[in-house]
Scaffold this motif. Structure first.
Motif, PDB file in Angstrom:
ATOM      1  N   LYS A  61       0.812  -1.227   0.000  1.00  0.00           N
ATOM      2  CA  LYS A  61       0.000   0.000   0.000  1.00  0.00           C
ATOM      3  C   LYS A  61       0.844   1.275   0.000  1.00  0.00           C
ATOM      4  CE  LYS A  61      -4.125  -2.117   0.922  1.00  0.00           C
ATOM      5  NZ  LYS A  61      -4.137  -3.207  -0.019  1.00  0.00           N
ATOM      6  N   ILE A  64       0.081   3.310  -5.526  1.00  0.00           N
ATOM      7  CA  ILE A  64      -1.141   2.911  -6.227  1.00  0.00           C
ATOM      8  C   ILE A  64      -0.801   2.852  -7.704  1.00  0.00           C
ATOM      9  CG2 ILE A  64      -3.506   3.586  -6.812  1.00  0.00           C
ATOM     10  CD1 ILE A  64      -3.487   5.195  -4.137  1.00  0.00           C
ATOM     11  N   GLY A  77       0.767   5.863  -2.279  1.00  0.00           N
ATOM     12  CA  GLY A  77      -0.341   5.151  -1.670  1.00  0.00           C
ATOM     13  C   GLY A  77      -0.604   5.606  -0.253  1.00  0.00           C
TER      14      GLY A  77
END
Length: 131
Positions: A61, A64, A77
Protein backbone atom coordinates in the motif's frame (compact mmCIF):
# COMPACT_ATOMS: atom_id res chain seq x y z
CA UNK A 1 30.60 -0.07 -5.81
CA UNK A 2 29.78 -3.15 -3.77
CA UNK A 3 31.14 -1.45 -0.64
CA UNK A 4 28.87 1.55 -1.06
CA UNK A 5 25.93 -0.77 -1.75
CA UNK A 6 26.61 -2.52 1.57
CA UNK A 7 26.66 0.84 3.33
CA UNK A 8 23.36 1.78 1.67
CA UNK A 9 21.80 -1.54 2.68
CA UNK A 10 22.75 -0.89 6.32
CA UNK A 11 21.62 2.74 6.32
CA UNK A 12 18.28 2.01 4.63
CA UNK A 13 17.57 -1.07 6.81
CA UNK A 14 15.02 0.89 8.92
CA UNK A 15 12.74 1.04 5.85
CA UNK A 16 12.48 -2.75 5.92
CA UNK A 17 13.38 -2.85 2.24
CA UNK A 18 16.39 -2.61 -0.04
CA UNK A 19 17.51 0.96 -0.85
CA UNK A 20 16.22 0.77 -4.43
CA UNK A 21 12.64 0.70 -3.12
CA UNK A 22 13.31 3.90 -1.18
CA UNK A 23 14.85 5.49 -4.27
CA UNK A 24 11.70 4.68 -6.24
CA UNK A 25 9.48 6.06 -3.49
CA UNK A 26 11.49 9.28 -3.17
CA UNK A 27 11.43 9.75 -6.95
CA UNK A 28 7.64 9.45 -6.92
CA UNK A 29 7.48 11.79 -3.92
CA UNK A 30 9.32 14.47 -5.91
CA UNK A 31 6.86 14.34 -8.81
CA UNK A 32 3.79 12.19 -9.07
CA UNK A 33 2.21 10.33 -10.63
CA UNK A 34 4.97 8.89 -12.81
CA UNK A 35 5.02 6.09 -15.33
CA UNK A 36 7.13 2.99 -14.82
CA UNK A 37 9.12 4.04 -17.87
CA UNK A 38 9.86 7.47 -16.38
CA UNK A 39 10.96 5.96 -13.06
CA UNK A 40 13.22 3.49 -14.88
CA UNK A 41 14.77 6.29 -16.93
CA UNK A 42 15.25 8.58 -13.92
CA UNK A 43 16.94 5.89 -11.84
CA UNK A 44 18.73 3.99 -14.60
CA UNK A 45 16.91 0.72 -13.88
CA UNK A 46 15.40 -1.71 -16.37
CA UNK A 47 11.68 -1.20 -16.90
CA UNK A 48 10.98 -4.83 -15.94
CA UNK A 49 12.84 -4.32 -12.64
CA UNK A 50 10.84 -1.21 -11.80
CA UNK A 51 7.62 -2.97 -12.76
CA UNK A 52 8.38 -5.84 -10.38
CA UNK A 53 9.41 -3.48 -7.60
CA UNK A 54 6.35 -1.22 -7.82
CA UNK A 55 4.12 -4.30 -7.65
CA UNK A 56 5.80 -5.11 -4.33
CA UNK A 57 5.31 -1.51 -3.19
CA UNK A 58 1.64 -1.69 -4.23
CA UNK A 59 1.13 -4.86 -2.16
CA UNK A 60 2.38 -2.89 0.85
CA UNK A 61 0.00 0.00 0.00
CA UNK A 62 2.99 2.31 -0.52
CA UNK A 63 1.97 3.08 -4.10
CA UNK A 64 -1.14 2.91 -6.23
CA UNK A 65 -0.87 1.56 -9.76
CA UNK A 66 -3.19 2.67 -12.55
CA UNK A 67 -3.29 1.80 -16.22
CA UNK A 68 -3.35 4.79 -18.52
CA UNK A 69 -3.43 3.63 -22.12
CA UNK A 70 -0.44 1.34 -22.55
CA UNK A 71 1.44 2.88 -19.63
CA UNK A 72 1.19 2.09 -15.95
CA UNK A 73 1.25 5.13 -13.70
CA UNK A 74 2.50 4.98 -10.14
CA UNK A 75 1.34 7.34 -7.40
CA UNK A 76 1.84 7.52 -3.67
CA UNK A 77 -0.34 5.15 -1.67
CA UNK A 78 -2.03 5.43 1.72
CA UNK A 79 0.96 4.00 3.62
CA UNK A 80 3.56 6.16 1.86
CA UNK A 81 3.87 8.97 4.43
CA UNK A 82 5.44 6.87 7.19
CA UNK A 83 7.74 5.06 4.77
CA UNK A 84 8.91 8.30 3.15
CA UNK A 85 9.62 9.87 6.54
CA UNK A 86 11.97 6.99 7.34
CA UNK A 87 13.44 6.86 3.80
CA UNK A 88 14.21 10.58 3.76
CA UNK A 89 15.88 10.31 7.18
CA UNK A 90 17.95 7.43 5.78
CA UNK A 91 18.94 9.60 2.81
CA UNK A 92 20.26 12.27 5.17
CA UNK A 93 22.11 9.65 7.22
CA UNK A 94 23.55 8.11 4.03
CA UNK A 95 24.94 11.52 3.08
CA UNK A 96 26.50 11.89 6.51
CA UNK A 97 27.97 8.38 6.54
CA UNK A 98 29.47 8.76 3.07
CA UNK A 99 30.86 12.18 4.07
CA UNK A 100 32.51 10.53 7.07
CA UNK A 101 33.92 7.66 5.00
CA UNK A 102 35.02 9.60 1.94
CA UNK A 103 35.77 13.04 3.37
CA UNK A 104 37.09 15.55 0.87
CA UNK A 105 37.24 12.87 -1.86
CA UNK A 106 33.45 12.50 -1.96
CA UNK A 107 32.66 15.41 -4.31
CA UNK A 108 35.28 14.44 -6.88
CA UNK A 109 34.36 10.76 -6.64
CA UNK A 110 30.64 11.50 -7.06
CA UNK A 111 31.32 13.74 -10.05
CA UNK A 112 33.47 11.08 -11.72
CA UNK A 113 30.96 8.30 -11.05
CA UNK A 114 28.11 10.44 -12.40
CA UNK A 115 30.08 11.34 -15.52
CA UNK A 116 31.06 7.73 -16.19
CA UNK A 117 27.54 6.50 -15.51
CA UNK A 118 26.20 8.94 -18.10
CA UNK A 119 28.81 7.73 -20.61
CA UNK A 120 27.93 4.10 -20.00
CA UNK A 121 24.18 4.71 -20.25
CA UNK A 122 24.61 6.68 -23.46
CA UNK A 123 27.04 4.15 -24.91
CA UNK A 124 24.88 1.14 -24.13
CA UNK A 125 21.81 2.88 -25.53
CA UNK A 126 23.69 3.74 -28.75
CA UNK A 127 25.09 0.21 -29.07
CA UNK A 128 21.67 -1.35 -28.55
CA UNK A 129 20.11 0.98 -31.10
CA UNK A 130 22.67 -0.02 -33.73
CA UNK A 131 22.00 -3.76 -33.38
Amino acid sequence: MRSIEQVADAVYAPTGMKPAYAYIMMTIEDQHPLTIKTIATELGYERSTVSRMVKTLAQKKLVILATKGRATTVDLGPASDAFLTVANACLVKFGQVTDDYLGSDKAAMTKLLTKNNEKLRSSSHDNLSND
